[in-house]
Design a protein around this motif. Structure first.
Motif, short mmCIF file in Angstrom:
data_model
loop_
_atom_site.label_atom_id
_atom_site.label_comp_id
_atom_site.label_asym_id
_atom_site.label_seq_id
_atom_site.Cartn_x
_atom_site.Cartn_y
_atom_site.Cartn_z
N LEU A 1 10.78 13.03 -4.50
CA LEU A 1 11.88 12.14 -3.64
C LEU A 1 11.31 11.90 -2.43
O LEU A 1 11.64 10.70 -1.96
N GLY A 2 10.62 12.72 -1.61
CA GLY A 2 9.96 12.22 -0.44
C GLY A 2 9.00 10.91 -0.26
O GLY A 2 9.24 10.25 0.42
N ASN A 3 8.10 11.15 -1.42
CA ASN A 3 7.27 10.11 -1.69
C ASN A 3 8.12 8.76 -1.76
O ASN A 3 7.74 7.70 -1.23
N LEU A 4 8.93 8.70 -2.77
CA LEU A 4 10.00 7.38 -3.20
C LEU A 4 10.59 7.03 -2.00
O LEU A 4 10.99 5.81 -1.92
N LEU A 5 11.24 7.95 -1.22
CA LEU A 5 11.89 7.59 -0.09
C LEU A 5 11.17 7.01 1.07
O LEU A 5 11.81 6.01 1.66
N ALA A 6 9.87 7.44 1.26
CA ALA A 6 9.22 7.05 2.54
C ALA A 6 8.83 5.25 2.85
O ALA A 6 9.25 4.77 3.84
N PRO A 7 8.70 4.61 1.66
CA PRO A 7 8.99 3.34 1.95
C PRO A 7 9.91 2.14 2.10
O PRO A 7 10.05 1.55 3.13
N TYR A 8 11.09 3.26 1.62
CA TYR A 8 12.37 2.48 2.32
C TYR A 8 12.73 2.91 3.76
O TYR A 8 13.50 2.08 4.34
N ILE B 1 10.67 8.17 12.44
CA ILE B 1 10.56 9.01 11.02
C ILE B 1 9.75 10.14 11.26
O ILE B 1 10.33 11.72 10.75
N PHE B 2 8.85 10.52 11.93
CA PHE B 2 7.68 11.27 12.20
C PHE B 2 8.63 12.45 13.07
O PHE B 2 8.47 13.70 12.80
N LEU B 3 9.07 11.97 13.90
CA LEU B 3 9.92 13.23 14.96
C LEU B 3 10.81 13.98 13.84
O LEU B 3 11.18 15.14 13.94
N PHE B 4 11.54 12.99 13.22
CA PHE B 4 12.62 13.57 12.27
C PHE B 4 12.12 14.79 11.34
O PHE B 4 12.45 15.78 11.13
N ILE B 5 11.04 14.20 10.82
CA ILE B 5 10.35 15.36 9.89
C ILE B 5 9.71 16.47 10.50
O ILE B 5 9.84 17.56 9.99
N PHE C 1 0.81 -1.21 0.02
CA PHE C 1 0.00 0.09 -0.06
C PHE C 1 0.86 1.21 -0.05
O PHE C 1 0.66 2.16 -0.54
N GLU C 2 1.79 1.34 0.97
CA GLU C 2 2.67 2.61 1.01
C GLU C 2 3.51 2.92 -0.42
O GLU C 2 3.64 3.86 -0.78
N LYS C 3 3.78 1.64 -1.03
CA LYS C 3 4.74 1.72 -1.95
C LYS C 3 3.97 2.04 -3.32
O LYS C 3 4.08 3.30 -4.08
N ILE C 4 2.52 1.78 -3.31
CA ILE C 4 1.52 2.26 -4.42
C ILE C 4 1.14 3.61 -4.14
O ILE C 4 1.08 4.82 -5.13
N VAL C 5 1.01 4.03 -2.81
CA VAL C 5 0.58 5.39 -2.46
C VAL C 5 1.83 6.34 -2.81
O VAL C 5 1.61 7.60 -3.44
N SER C 6 3.12 5.97 -2.63
CA SER C 6 4.11 6.70 -3.01
C SER C 6 4.22 6.82 -4.56
O SER C 6 4.62 8.05 -4.77
N ARG C 7 4.09 5.77 -5.30
CA ARG C 7 4.12 5.94 -6.68
C ARG C 7 2.94 6.98 -7.18
O ARG C 7 3.14 7.73 -8.14
N MET C 8 1.93 6.60 -6.47
CA MET C 8 0.88 7.58 -7.03
C MET C 8 0.93 9.10 -6.83
O MET C 8 0.70 10.04 -7.65
N ASN C 9 1.40 9.23 -5.49
CA ASN C 9 1.89 10.74 -5.23
C ASN C 9 3.14 11.35 -6.23
O ASN C 9 3.13 12.60 -6.42
N PHE D 1 8.57 20.83 1.59
CA PHE D 1 7.82 20.14 0.70
C PHE D 1 8.46 18.54 0.51
O PHE D 1 7.58 17.73 0.52
N PHE D 2 9.76 18.60 0.66
CA PHE D 2 10.38 17.27 0.70
C PHE D 2 9.87 16.46 1.95
O PHE D 2 9.32 15.12 1.89
N ALA D 3 9.89 17.14 2.96
CA ALA D 3 9.44 16.24 4.29
C ALA D 3 7.76 15.98 4.07
O ALA D 3 7.52 15.03 4.76
N SER D 4 7.04 16.77 3.61
CA SER D 4 5.60 16.44 3.36
C SER D 4 5.35 15.28 2.48
O SER D 4 4.52 14.65 2.73
N GLY D 5 6.54 15.29 1.53
CA GLY D 5 6.38 13.95 0.61
C GLY D 5 6.42 12.73 1.39
O GLY D 5 5.79 11.72 0.94
N VAL D 6 7.20 12.79 2.41
CA VAL D 6 7.52 11.52 3.32
C VAL D 6 6.31 11.24 4.08
O VAL D 6 5.97 10.21 4.41
#
Length: 393
Positions: free
Chosen positions: A263-270, A280-284, A127-135, A311-316
């Motif tokens: 970039l933020g979206n693609l990085l999130a699943p990894y 992750i959330f604390l860092f963002i 799901f997260e990977k698909i959401v990342s690709r869609m975003n 905006f990079f952070a929001s992508g994650v």
């Protein structure tokens, strides 16, 4: 159901191929809309979501997701058509009211339809990977729209951007009609008779949040940061205008924003494979807080870089939070629990918007960004305190 995912990719692309957004604030300003009027419209948008968010979520859970998504797409298309004829506050207010209904229709139903399409073929873990690709497709479309939109606005006029946007929304609508409703177990008996089903869904959704405090903590802080990013997204054009950049630069900067989000979206699943969601959330939250302050203290190149980092952070954040919510939820109330989240987020956004609007109108957009930094800092400090409990468990 795999076909649904492919169609959703295309729908996302056309739904965000909107060249109107790159000159939106300038278009509104040209039509007589002041910053305070825009904030009032944001409030109307939030109120419309408050009214319709939970009913549409319950409807999606009870009767299916596709109907809500199609209706929302119809409204999205008409928003841009009406804007071509908008020359006063009340017409713009009507548009944002319809936009609120559209958002309410799709906010819970969209991710619910995606998750259940994956669940049907037992691929819900992706799901997260698909959401990342869609975003990412969302932001690629936004990037293309921004680059072309700034040029079209310069040489063909602002109105042309809105015509192209309406056509793109029409194509998204055609594809939306072709979606298939995922098969689900029947929850009719379990959730109550037709005349009383609404409160049954609401009570069960509220019970879900009460019994999942970690979910509540993640969602609550995501709402706070999302509210701040909302006004950054709405007013970065005025920020650039205040510090002396030409409208031709808007497209390039919007493209940079889109790339940062991709970039933020693609990085999130990894990141999720190596770190806990809480970490992750604390860092963002920390990055966002620092960058909001930097954008206000150093308006210029440093400020622009800081905005791009936000905006990079929001992508994650987006795929992480959506995945966390849906993995803990269940199909019988999936759309309703997300609708409740969206409802509360709108109230938070409304509250933050009052302060931002007053400061921006009285001083400047740069000062408004300083206010957003202060709000982000409050959420960061509160989350820093609450995160200690997670690590103890």
């Amino acid at each position: 159901m795999v076909k649904n995912v492919k169609k959703l990719y295309l729908i996302i692309f056309f739904h965000n191929l909107i060249p109107a957004y790159v000159i939106e604030r300038l278009f509104w300003e040209q039509r007589g809309m002041t910053v305070l009027m825009v904030i009032l419209c944001e409030i109307i948008y939030a109120v419309s979501i408050v009214i319709f968010e939970i009913p549409t979520g319950v409807f999606a859970d009870r009767f299916g997701r596709k109907t809500l998504i199609v209706f929302g797409s119809v409204l999205s298309m008409f928003e841009f058509i009406i804007l071509l004829f908008a020359f006063n506050f009340w017409t713009f207010a009507l548009v944002v009211f319809l936009a609120g209904i559209s958002s309410a229709c799709t906010s819970g139903a969209w991710n619910a339809l995606l998750y259940e399409s994956l669940l049907t073929v037992k691929k819900q873990k992706s799901f997260e990977k698909i959401v990342s690709r869609m975003n990412s497709l969302d932001f690629i479309a936004s990037l293309l729209a921004a680059l072309s939109g700034s040029v079209m606005a310069k040489y063909l006029g602002f109105e042309f951007n809105y015509i192209v946007s309406a056509v793109s929304m029409f194509l998204a609508l055609v594809l939306t009609i072709q979606l298939e409703e995922p098969q689900r177990k029947s929850y009719q008996k379990k959730m109550g008779k037709n005349e009383g089903f609404f409160m049954v869904y609401v009570r069960k959704s509220i019970s879900f949040y009460k019994t999942n405090p970690k979910v509540v903590s993640i969602i609550a802080h995501a709402m706070g940061i999302a509210a701040c990013i909302t006004y950054l997204d709405e007013f970065w054009q005025l920020y650039l205008n205040e510090i002396g950049f030409s409208v031709l630069f808007f497209g390039l900067f919007s493209a940079c924003i889109s790339l940062a989000r991709i970039l933020g979206n693609l990085l999130a699943p990894y990141l999720l494979t190596y770190f806990k969601v809480q970490s992750i959330f604390l860092f963002i939250l920390g990055i966002t807080t620092v960058c909001f302050f930097m954008s206000a203290i150093y308006p210029g190149i440093i400020g622009l870089i800081s905005i791009i980092l936000i905006f990079f952070a929001s992508g994650v954040i987006d795929p992480v939070v959506n995945g966390y919510l849906h993995h803990h939820g269940n199909s019988e109330i999936r759309a309703t629990i997300e609708s409740i989240q969206s409802l509360i987020e709108s109230i938070v956004t409304f509250t933050v918007g009052i302060g931002f609007g007053m400061i921006s109108s009285s001083f400047s957009t740069v000062s408004g960004f300083m206010f957003l930094g202060a709000i982000s800092c409050l959420f960061f400090l509160y989350y820093l305190k609450s995160i200690q409990g997670f690590f103890k468990n």
